[in-house]
Design an enzyme around this catalytic site. Structure first.
Site, short mmCIF file in Angstrom:
data_model
loop_
_atom_site.label_atom_id
_atom_site.label_comp_id
_atom_site.label_asym_id
_atom_site.label_seq_id
_atom_site.Cartn_x
_atom_site.Cartn_y
_atom_site.Cartn_z
N ARG A 39 0.82 -1.21 0.00
CA ARG A 39 0.00 0.00 0.00
C ARG A 39 0.85 1.26 0.00
O ARG A 39 0.47 2.26 -0.60
CB ARG A 39 -0.94 -0.01 1.20
CG ARG A 39 -2.09 -0.96 0.96
CD ARG A 39 -3.05 -0.96 2.11
NE ARG A 39 -4.33 -1.52 1.71
CZ ARG A 39 -5.19 -2.08 2.56
NH1 ARG A 39 -4.92 -2.13 3.85
NH2 ARG A 39 -6.34 -2.56 2.12
N GLY A 97 -9.55 -8.39 -0.39
CA GLY A 97 -8.29 -8.39 0.34
C GLY A 97 -7.59 -9.73 0.30
O GLY A 97 -6.39 -9.81 0.01
P1 ADP Z 1 -11.79 -11.71 -0.14
O1 ADP Z 1 -11.11 -11.03 1.02
O2 ADP Z 1 -10.86 -11.89 -1.30
O3 ADP Z 1 -13.09 -11.04 -0.51
P2 ADP Z 1 -13.05 -13.65 1.61
O4 ADP Z 1 -12.68 -12.81 2.78
O5 ADP Z 1 -14.47 -13.71 1.23
O6 ADP Z 1 -12.16 -13.21 0.33
O7 ADP Z 1 -12.61 -15.18 1.87
C1 ADP Z 1 -11.28 -15.59 2.07
C2 ADP Z 1 -11.23 -16.85 2.87
O8 ADP Z 1 -12.10 -17.86 2.37
C3 ADP Z 1 -9.85 -17.47 2.87
O9 ADP Z 1 -9.24 -17.26 4.13
C4 ADP Z 1 -10.10 -18.96 2.57
O10 ADP Z 1 -9.39 -19.83 3.43
C5 ADP Z 1 -11.59 -19.09 2.81
N1 ADP Z 1 -12.16 -20.23 2.06
C6 ADP Z 1 -12.13 -20.46 0.74
N2 ADP Z 1 -12.70 -21.64 0.44
C7 ADP Z 1 -13.10 -22.20 1.60
C8 ADP Z 1 -13.74 -23.44 1.94
N3 ADP Z 1 -14.04 -24.34 1.01
N4 ADP Z 1 -13.98 -23.66 3.24
C9 ADP Z 1 -13.64 -22.74 4.17
N5 ADP Z 1 -13.05 -21.57 3.92
C10 ADP Z 1 -12.77 -21.29 2.64
MG MG Z 2 -11.48 -11.10 3.13
#
Ligand code: ADP
Ligand code: MG
Length: 402
Positions: free
Chosen positions: A40, A359
């Site tokens: 950042r 994120g």
């Molecule tokens: P972003 O920040 O990119 O929007 P999220 O915060 O929605 O993404 O989700 C990220 C988390 O989702 C990661 O820490 C990952 O471990 C978790 N995740 C992805 N697939 C699964 C799953 N099948 N079961 C549990 N957690 C999951």
């Molecule tokens: Mg997230």
């Protein structure tokens, strides 16, 4: 369109620049603060350089962590200013307060082309006050010390905060280069995307992304769903998901999305195979199961399976516009990273526009060693990028519109 930096007169002026310096911190063996990811800070350098090259005196406003309106020495911006100074190759002055005598004296000591950082804006409770008059009171104190305002903290443009919205209303202003780029990318995604347009959604909870799904269903050609959110979709289709993350209270909403996609002729693609395990750990044996066979009782799916990963990658590569938000699996554990790696690599091969929002998705790109230079745009704002995709008006962008 947002007001442009190039149109703002900055030579010899005090420019108050809102930046996003909210970096992750750790402490080393000697107890000194270290910055574990300076992305950042690096992202703010082009705007700062553009300003100093034009003879501006740059005073930076930023927050770090959640000090909740109190001075928390551990959340001082001093280490950030030191890193910024290295990146800029010039000294960076640091004020001891947010908007008091030290801030005023530090700004007054700047010559053309010099840079200062004021202390963490969230040390002052007025920054995040719910009362706009209280926020304006703080913004007025800053406005009295500066000539113009530049907004470049994309991570905070979805917030009504003194250094984001109220300050912009008080001074001649423009978007910084980062905010201008982010705003341009996201408005293109919502208004004028090249087709086929594919969105890949994953992450932990479908309930975090209901607004995004709803808004995008009206705009995309294909929606690919993986990650923790796919199990609510699979359950809505009648498949058993074992112990995988399921939001049972969202099944009806998700059924509505499936119907909406059908009515609009949008391809909503769910996994056909999954990587499953019995414990949330990488030490346990893993297996691949077909979705039609269901996840057995006592097992949970932590990644999309190899067939699904290959299919998703193929659909991504064949698109002209791709947005990816949310990891396909628990990529933090190596045995469950393959789906996320496949999608991220496919993104680097898109002949068109590829965008990463969110994120954890941006972090995954870095942790998994994907070549960032091959991706069109990696958003610096997790929450802001999601609110953009929801089609909401972001107050910190609205105030910059011309
Ligand atoms: P972003 O920040 O990119 O929007 P999220 O915060 O929605 O993404 O989700 C990220 C988390 O989702 C990661 O820490 C990952 O471990 C978790 N995740 C992805 N697939 C699964 C799953 N099948 N079961 C549990 N957690 C999951
Ligand atoms: Mg997230």
């Amino acid at each position: 369109m947002v007001a442009r930096l190039a149109d703002l007169d900055v030579a010899g002026k005090v420019v108050l620049l809102r930046a996003d310096f909210n970096v992750p911190l750790d402490t080393d063996a000697d107890g000194a603060t270290i910055i574990t990811d300076d992305r950042r800070i690096r992202s703010s350098v082009p705007t700062i350089k553009a300003l100093t090259d034009r003879g501006a005196r740059v005073a930076i406003l930023a927050h770090l962590g959640r000090p909740k309106g109190e001075v928390v020495p551990r959340l001082s911006l001093r280490p950030v200013a030191a890193r910024l100074s290295e990146l800029l190759g010039q000294p960076v002055a640091v004020a001891d307060d947010v908007c008091g005598p030290s801030a005023a004296a530090t700004i007054a000591s700047l010559s053309d082309g010099q840079v200062a950082v004021l202390e963490n804006v969230r040390f002052d409770p007025r920054e995040t006050s719910k009362d706009p008059d209280v926020r304006t009171e703080l913004a007025s104190q800053w406005a009295a010390m500066g000539d113009v305002f530049v907004s470049d903290g994309f991570g905070v443009v979805h917030r009504n905060q003194a250094s984001v919205t109220e300050l912009a209303a008080l001074l001649p202003h423009a978007a910084g280069l980062l905010v201008e780029k982010e705003a341009h990318v996201f408005s293109t995604l919502l208004t004028d995307p090249a087709r086929p347009y594919t969105v890949v959604l994953g992450g932990s909870k479908v309930s975090d992304k209901l607004g995004v799904i709803k808004n995008l269903l009206a705009r995309v050609d294909r929606l690919l769903i993986g990650g923790g959110m796919c199990f609510t979709f699979l359950a809505a289709e009648g498949y058993s998901v074992g112990n995988s993350i399921l939001e049972a209270d969202q099944i009806d909403t998700v059924k509505g999305f499936l119907q909406d996609a059908k009515d609009r002729g949008i391809e909503l693609v769910l996994p056909t195979d999954l990587v499953i395990t019995q414990e949330f750990s990488e030490a346990e044996p893993i297996q691949v199961v077909q979705v039609v066979d269901g996840v057995p009782d006592g097992w949970m799916a932590l990644d999309i399976g190899p067939d699904t990963a290959a299919h998703f990658a193929q659909l991504v590569e064949a698109s002209k516009t791709v947005v990816w938000n949310g990891p396909m699996g628990v990529f933090e554990m190596a045995p469950f990273a393959a789906g996320t790696i496949a999608v991220a690599q496919a993104l680097t091969k898109v002949d068109g526009m590829s965008v990463v929002g969110g994120g954890d998705s941006a972090a995954a790109i870095q942790i998994l060693g994907i070549d960032e230079s091959l991706i069109g745009h990696i958003s610096t704002g997790g929450g802001a990028s999601l609110e953009f995709l929801e089609g909401r008006t972001l107050p910190g962008i609205a105030v910059l519109e011309v």
